[in-house]
Design a protein around this motif. Structure first.
Motif, PDB file in Angstrom:
ATOM      1  N   GLU A 281     -58.599 -22.235 -68.112  1.00  8.97           N
ATOM      2  CA  GLU A 281     -58.546 -21.972 -66.669  1.00  8.97           C
ATOM      3  C   GLU A 281     -59.849 -21.351 -66.189  1.00  8.97           C
ATOM      4  N   ARG A 284     -62.239 -24.160 -65.835  1.00 10.52           N
ATOM      5  CA  ARG A 284     -61.889 -25.007 -64.689  1.00 10.52           C
ATOM      6  C   ARG A 284     -62.311 -24.357 -63.378  1.00 10.52           C
ATOM      7  N   SER A 338     -59.148 -14.633 -64.347  1.00  4.77           N
ATOM      8  CA  SER A 338     -58.521 -15.926 -64.581  1.00  4.77           C
ATOM      9  C   SER A 338     -57.021 -15.720 -64.709  1.00  4.77           C
ATOM     10  N   PRO A 341     -52.435 -21.008 -63.183  1.00  2.00           N
ATOM     11  CA  PRO A 341     -53.055 -22.086 -62.395  1.00  2.00           C
ATOM     12  C   PRO A 341     -52.788 -21.980 -60.897  1.00  2.00           C
ATOM     13  N   ASN A 344     -55.106 -19.409 -59.453  1.00  2.00           N
ATOM     14  CA  ASN A 344     -56.480 -19.898 -59.465  1.00  2.00           C
ATOM     15  C   ASN A 344     -56.705 -20.955 -58.385  1.00  2.00           C
TER      16      ASN A 344
END
Length: 358
Positions: A281, A284, A338, A341, A344
């Motif tokens: 993550e 990403r 982080s 998902p 984020n």
């Protein structure tokens, strides 16, 4: 009645309190905390079971010597138990070290910006901070070596650095350590070591073995996911470890924390999967920001750093309004942990819409 108040140390008049990360509050909506570099996952089932069992005995004092935890750490890292000292998180062990070396006239050397607790702890230890500016968002080790004097007692090297996530590599770190006088302690603060994927970043435990003036700090708060229990440790040669044990507040690592830390060491294989998910993550998020035109330094921690300057507070406020909290450092930049998902993605949406790129 006298209006006089109790007398305290003068340093307290100007001492800033440590500023923890906050959670964005959105009425009627879900909010995400990306301001404290926490593990986004709850404890593993096996660790949760141990925590529940340990809670049944909280009427008793914990083992002040943390013998089981010390033995588990020693076995895990292949060091003698007398090389291990524990504390209330790695910051607690850092405080123990500063109480052992700090006195008027002593200097504590570190990069800046780095972990914000360093100046607070140095001030409380009656020592003088010597701060060397970052270069390229990471430690300027040659400049730090040049800043060493006969008054320098302790040097912090935060690797990866908090809040920038940047690292120093093996050759440059070894060269720096070899310039440090043997009576000056070099403390490698490796709170985020488990997230490092750059193979040229050294493991401090390998560096300390033949260097008696090197100590390594680690924590169970980050990758191990035990931030709420407060357990950290140091690996160092016996004179250093003994000094940290002498200045430890009695019973500062509670019995639940000790039990959970031992269980977490036994469950590292499972925890590694979670750490890898966080690393993915992190990658990403950074790649998405770079694609959107942001300048983001390479990071080996569980967070990224945006240099925002005067826009820092406004950017943090924009994130908060959307339901995601980040950690602003006024006039400098923001650190973003982080998280899961969904968190984020929400942060990335705010960053994409923000008019200014850091």
């Amino acid at each position: 009645m006298s209006k006089a108040s109790p007398r305290f140390r003068r340093i307290l008049q100007d001492l800033p309190g440590y500023q923890p990360g906050v959670t964005a509050a959105i009425p009627g909506g879900r909010s995400f905390k990306l301001s404290s570099n926490e593990c986004p996952f709850g404890p593993l089932p096996s660790v949760a079971t141990v925590i529940a069992e340990a809670a049944q005995n909280v009427n008793r004092y914990p083992d002040n010597g943390a013998e089981l935890l010390t033995a588990a750490i020693a076995e895990r890292f292949g060091v003698p138990p007398e090389h291990v000292a524990v504390g209330c998180g790695s910051v607690g062990v850092a405080q123990q070290l500063l109480e052992a070396v700090g006195e008027p006239g002593a200097e504590i050397l570190y990069a800046w910006r780095s972990f914000e607790a360093y100046p607070i702890l140095a001030d409380l230890a009656a020592a003088t901070s010597v701060c060397v500016p970052l270069r390229g968002e990471t430690h300027d080790l040659p400049a730090m070596a040049d800043a060493i004097t006969d008054r320098t007692r302790l040097i912090f090297i935060c690797n990866p650095n908090n809040p920038t996530g940047t690292v120093v590599h093996a050759a440059e770190l070894a060269a720096f350590i070899d310039r440090v006088p043997p009576d000056c302690l070099v403390v490698l603060d490796e709170a985020y070591r488990e997230y490092v994927r750059d193979e040229s970043v050294p493991d401090g435990v390998s560096l300390y073995r033949d260097r008696p003036h090197v100590a390594v700090l680690r924590t169970f708060s980050k990758a191990y996911g035990l931030a709420g229990l407060r357990a950290g440790f140091m690996i160092a040669h016996p004179p250093v470890a003994q000094a940290a044990r002498k200045t430890m507040l009695p019973f500062s690592v509670n019995s639940i924390a000790q039990a959970a830390a031992v269980a977490s060491l036994a469950a590292e294989a499972e925890l590694a999967e979670r750490v890898e998910a966080t690393v993915k993550e992190r990658t990403r998020v950074r790649e998405a920001l770079l694609a959107d035109g942001w300048g983001v330094p390479p990071t080996e921690a569980n967070f990224i750093w945006l240099r925002l300057g005067d826009a820092t507070a406004d950017f943090a406020a924009s994130c908060a309004r959307a339901g995601v909290s980040v950690r602003p450092f006024g006039g400098e930049g923001a650190r973003i942990s982080s998280g899961e998902p969904e968190a984020n993605d929400l942060f990335l949406a705010v960053a994409r819409a923000y008019p200014q790129r850091g």
